[in-house]
Enzyme design. Structure first.
Site, PDB file in Angstrom:
ATOM      1  N   ASN A   1     -39.687  -0.236  14.188  1.00 24.70           N
ATOM      2  CA  ASN A   1     -39.170  -0.658  15.496  1.00 24.70           C
ATOM      3  C   ASN A   1     -40.072  -1.734  16.108  1.00 24.70           C
ATOM      4  OD1 ASN A   1     -37.326  -0.702  17.552  1.00 24.70           O
ATOM      5  ND2 ASN A   1     -37.772   1.343  18.330  1.00 24.70           N
TER       6      ASN A   1
ATOM      7  N   HIS B   1     -35.915   6.425  26.189  1.00 25.63           N
ATOM      8  CA  HIS B   1     -35.103   7.114  25.182  1.00 25.63           C
ATOM      9  C   HIS B   1     -34.193   8.173  25.790  1.00 25.63           C
ATOM     10  CE1 HIS B   1     -37.796   5.340  22.099  1.00 25.63           C
ATOM     11  NE2 HIS B   1     -36.759   5.519  21.316  1.00 25.63           N
TER      12      HIS B   1
END
Length: 481
Positions: free
Chosen positions: A331, A367
C-alpha cells in the site's frame, strides 16, 4: 454505458452477476468490483484509439466512464462520492487555497467518511459507496494541502522536494476536478495519486506517444501478475480459511501449527489487495498515467520508468524479514500520503513516536470504526517501536555479524526472520479482517496472546535486560583478553 445497462438488468432480475458469483464462490458485490477493475484496461485502450486526439473531451470521457462504473457498483448511492468534490470546489473558490481550506477539507471528508462507516459498516467485508470514498478522502485532502503548498511557493516559502513535486499554482476547474475524482482506472480501490500527476497526464506532459511500446509491455506484465495473484488468493484462502480459525477444531491443533496457519492465512489474505492494486496499476500504465521520469541502466542506457502509480513492491513484500519491509512494500501510495500529509505535518509535536502514533490512529479511523482496525494499527506501532530499537542494538554485537557472515547460518537466520514476519503478520492482521472484538479476541486466545507477550513488554523489560546482557558479555570479553 455498460455499467448502467447491467445495473438495470439487475433491477429487473435479469443480471447474470448473481449466478456467476455463486458459480465461482463469491458475492455479487465482489464480482461487480472485480469486473469494474478489469474494465479499466479496455477503457484505457479505447481512450488511446478514440478519445485522446480530442483534447476537450478527455476529462469528459473519464467522468462518463467513472460515473458509469460507480452506478454499476452502488446505484443511486454513488451521489455520496460527488458531494465532497463539490464541497472542495466551493471552499477553494470562495476561501482560496490556504490553511483554512485544508482544515475544512480534512474535517469534512473525515467526518463524512466516518458517518458513512457508521451507517453502512457491518462485521463482514462490505463493498459499499464507502470503498471508493475512502480513496477519494485521501485524494481530496492531498489536493487541499497541495493547493496550500502552491500558495506557499508563490509567497517564496521553502518547501521540501516532495512538496514541490505536487504543489499546485492554480485551482482545478470543475471538469478537471470531477475527472480527477472519477478517473476510471483507480476510482474504486486506488491507487491514489496527486492532482499534479493527473493534470500533467491530461496536458500531455508525459511521453505517452514516444514510449508506447515500453509502457504497453509493462502494463500487460502487471495485468498478468494481477491475474496470477488473484488466482493465488482464491487458492490460498480456500486452503487457509478464517472460518476454521474461529472453530473449535482449531483449538485441537498444536500451538505452533495455529501460529503458522494464522500467518499463512494472513499472507494469502493480503493477496486480495495486491491483485486489485496490480490490476489497477496495469490500467494506469496503459492509460499513460504512471510515467515516473527516466533512469540509467548499468549498461549506461537511459530508459523511461512507468511505476508512478505503483502500490505494491512484490519482491520486497515476498522477501520481507521485518515489518519495515511490509511498510515499504505494501500500500505504498497510502503510506506515502500518511508520511507526507500526516506524519511530517505533525513535526510541531516534537516527538517522532507521538507523530507515528497519531498517524497510525488516523489510518485506523480512515479504515473504519470497528475495534479490529485499531488493534491492527496498535500492533503496528508496538512492532515498529521494538524493531527500530532492537535492530541498532543487536547489529553491533559480534554474534549477530558472525551469523550473517557465515554461508550456512545466514540462511538459517533468514528463514527464522521470515517465519517471524509471516507468523506475526497473522497476529497483526487477524483483528483487521475479523473486525468484531469477539471474533479477533477468540483468535488471540487460541494463540495464547503471544503477540502481547512478545511486543508489549519490550520497552520496560526486554530492552533493559538485553542491554544488560550485551554489556555483561562485553565486560567478560574484555577481561578474557
Amino acid at each position: 454505458m455498460w455499467g448502467i445497462f447491467l445495473y438495470i438488468l439487475d433491477l429487473v432480475g435479469l443480471s447474470p452477476i448473481p449466478f456467476l458469483a455463486e458459480l465461482i464462490g463469491t458475492t455479487a458485490p465482489a464480482l461487480k468490483l472485480l469486473i469494474s477493475i478489469l474494465m479499466g484496461y479496455p477503457i484505457a485502450i479505447l481512450y488511446h484509439h478514440h478519445i485522446k486526439d480530442f483534447f476537450d473531451y478527455r476529462n469528459i470521457y473519464f467522468i462518463v466512464c467513472g460515473v458509469d462504473m460507480a452506478f454499476f457498483n452502488f446505484g443511486i448511492s454513488m451521489y455520496h462520492n460527488m458531494i465532497p468534490a463539490i464541497v472542495i470546489y466551493m471552499t477553494t473558490k470562495f476561501l482560496g487555497a490556504g490553511k483554512m481550506n485544508a482544515v475544512i477539507t480534512f474535517v469534512f471528508n473525515m467526518g463524512y467518511l466516518l458517518i458513512g462507516y457508521i451507517v453502512t459498516e457491518s462485521e463482514d467485508y462490505d463493498i459499499t459507496w464507502t470503498m471508493p470514498h475512502c480513496v477519494l478522502t485521501l485524494k481530496l485532502m492531498a489536493l487541499s494541502f497541495d493547493l496550500w503548498d502552491g500558495k506557499k511557493m508563490i509567497k517564496g516559502e521553502t518547501l521540501s522536494e516532495n512538496n514541490k513535486k505536487t504543489a499546485l499554482l492554480r485551482a482545478p476547474s470543475f471538469v478537471e476536478l470531477i475527472g480527477f475524482v472519477y478517473f476510471p482506472a483507480c476510482f474504486l480501490v486506488g491507487p491514489i495519486f496527486s492532482f499534479r500527476r493527473y493534470i500533467d497526464f491530461v496536458m500531455d506532459k508525459f511521453p505517452v506517444e514516444k514510449e508506447a511500446k515500453v509502457y504497453e509491455k509493462q502494463a500487460l506484465r502487471r495485468l498478468l501478475q494481477g491475474l496470477g495473484y488473484l488466482i493465488a488468493f482464491q487458492v490460498g484462502v480456500y486452503v487457509f480459511n478464517v472460518k476454521y480459525m474461529l472453530s473449535d477444531d482449531f483449538w485441537e491443533t498444536s500451538i505452533f501449527y495455529r501460529h503458522f496457519y494464522c500467518g499463512m492465512w494472513a499472507h494469502f489474505a493480503l493477496y486480495k489487495y495486491i491483485s486489485c492494486w496490480l490490476l489497477t496499476e496495469a490500467s494506469c500504465i496503459r492509460f499513460g498515467m504512471s510515467y515516473n521520469g527516466v533512469e540509467t541502466t548499468p549498461e549506461g542506457k537511459t530508459i523511461s520508468k512507468w511505476d508512478g502509480c505503483n502500490n505494491i513492491k512484490l519482491l520486497r513484500f515476498e522477501g520481507a524479514t521485518k515489518f519495515q519491509h511490509y511498510i515499504d512494500s505494501f500500500n505504498c501510495n497510502t503510506n506515502h500520503f500518511a508520511a507526507e500529509y500526516i506524519y511530517k505535518r505533525l513535526k510541531f509535536l516534537g516527538n517522532r513516536n507521538l507523530s507515528q502514533f497519531f498517524t497510525l490512529l488516523f489510518l485506523a479511523l480512515w479504515h473504519g470504526t470497528r475495534s479490529g482496525y485499531y488493534m491492527t494499527f496498535f500492533n503496528e506501532f508496538l512492532i515498529m517501536l521494538m524493531e527500530k530499537e532492537l535492530e541498532p542494538i543487536i547489529s553491533k554485537t559480534e554474534l549477530y555479524n558472525k551469523l550473517w557472515s557465515h554461508n550456512v547460518t545466514k540462511y538459517m537466520l533468514y528463514g527464522l526472520l521470515k517465519m517471524y514476519t509471516i507468523v506475526f503478520m497473522g497476529w497483526s492482521l487477524a483483528p483487521f479482517d475479523l473486525k468484531a472484538f469477539s471474533k479477533w479476541w477468540g483468535v488471540y486466545s487460541s494463540l495464547y496472546y503471544s503477540g502481547f507477550v512478545l511486543f508489549l513488554p519490550w520497552a520496560i523489560l526486554y530492552k533493559p535486560l538485553l542491554k544488560m546482557a550485551i554489556k555483561a558479555s562485553s565486560v567478560r570479553r574484555v577481561r578474557a583478553d
